[in-house]
Design a protein around this motif. Structure first.
Motif, PDB file in Angstrom:
ATOM      1  N   ILE A  26      -7.284   7.330  -2.520  1.00 29.23           N
ATOM      2  CA  ILE A  26      -7.580   6.001  -3.033  1.00 29.23           C
ATOM      3  C   ILE A  26      -8.936   5.567  -2.487  1.00 29.23           C
ATOM      4  CG2 ILE A  26      -6.869   3.584  -3.082  1.00 29.23           C
ATOM      5  CD1 ILE A  26      -3.957   4.623  -2.711  1.00 29.23           C
ATOM      6  N   VAL A  85      -9.167  -0.573  -4.273  1.00 30.05           N
ATOM      7  CA  VAL A  85      -8.104  -1.282  -4.987  1.00 30.05           C
ATOM      8  C   VAL A  85      -8.536  -2.732  -5.147  1.00 30.05           C
ATOM      9  CG1 VAL A  85      -5.692  -2.031  -4.970  1.00 30.05           C
ATOM     10  CG2 VAL A  85      -6.315   0.170  -3.957  1.00 30.05           C
ATOM     11  N   GLN A 116       0.822  -1.210   0.000  1.00 28.26           N
ATOM     12  CA  GLN A 116       0.000   0.000   0.000  1.00 28.26           C
ATOM     13  C   GLN A 116       0.857   1.261   0.000  1.00 28.26           C
ATOM     14  OE1 GLN A 116      -2.680  -0.373   3.323  1.00 28.26           O
ATOM     15  NE2 GLN A 116      -3.893  -1.961   2.323  1.00 28.26           N
ATOM     16  N   VAL A 163      -7.332   0.379  -9.705  1.00 29.47           N
ATOM     17  CA  VAL A 163      -7.359   1.361  -8.621  1.00 29.47           C
ATOM     18  C   VAL A 163      -8.332   2.485  -8.955  1.00 29.47           C
ATOM     19  CG1 VAL A 163      -5.952   2.888  -7.193  1.00 29.47           C
ATOM     20  CG2 VAL A 163      -4.930   0.835  -8.175  1.00 29.47           C
TER      21      VAL A 163
END
Length: 131
Positions: free
Chosen positions: A78, A81, A8, A91
């Motif tokens: 984000i 994912v 990550q 993503v």
């Protein structure tokens, strides 16, 4: 067969670096973030970007437009994912484009197919998302 989990921190580092390049208008860094050929898929068309020269030609005006609007930073958030094997990630990213006062001037969202390569990720498919 189980995939090796993605890192990550590596993903965030890549997206932050890409955002810095977008915000600063660094065309070379933006084109280095792409894998070639790349594809931009929109509702009405798909655009194949075969190489860095074609990317520079198509992205230069976009970066100039950001500067004309007074946008100086692009901050990624984000949203989701999905890992598609050891080397691919799908993503979903919301971009907050900041002005010189660090206020959000505009935002947009895109989904990216990222491939792990060259010691980092590279953008292979870009899908702008209408919000």
């Amino acid at each position: 067969m189980t995939s090796t989990p993605y890192d990550q921190d590596d993903l965030l580092t890549f997206l932050v670096g890409y955002g810095v390049a977008l915000g600063s208008g660094d065309l070379e860094a933006v084109t280095e973030s792409l894998g070639y050929p790349s594809v931009v898929v929109q509702a009405d068309q798909s655009l194949v970007v075969p190489d860095a020269e074609a990317a520079r030609a198509s992205l230069g005006s976009m970066l100039a437009s950001y500067r004309e609007q007074g946008l100086v930073a692009a901050v990624p958030e984000i949203k989701a994912v999905e890992q598609l094997g050891d080397a691919l990630l799908w993503v979903d990213v919301r971009w907050s484009f900041k002005d010189e006062n660090a206020s959000e001037a505009t935002a947009d969202r895109a989904r990216y197919l990222l491939r792990r390569g060259r010691e980092t990720f590279e953008l292979c498919v870009v899908v702008p998302v209408e919000e």
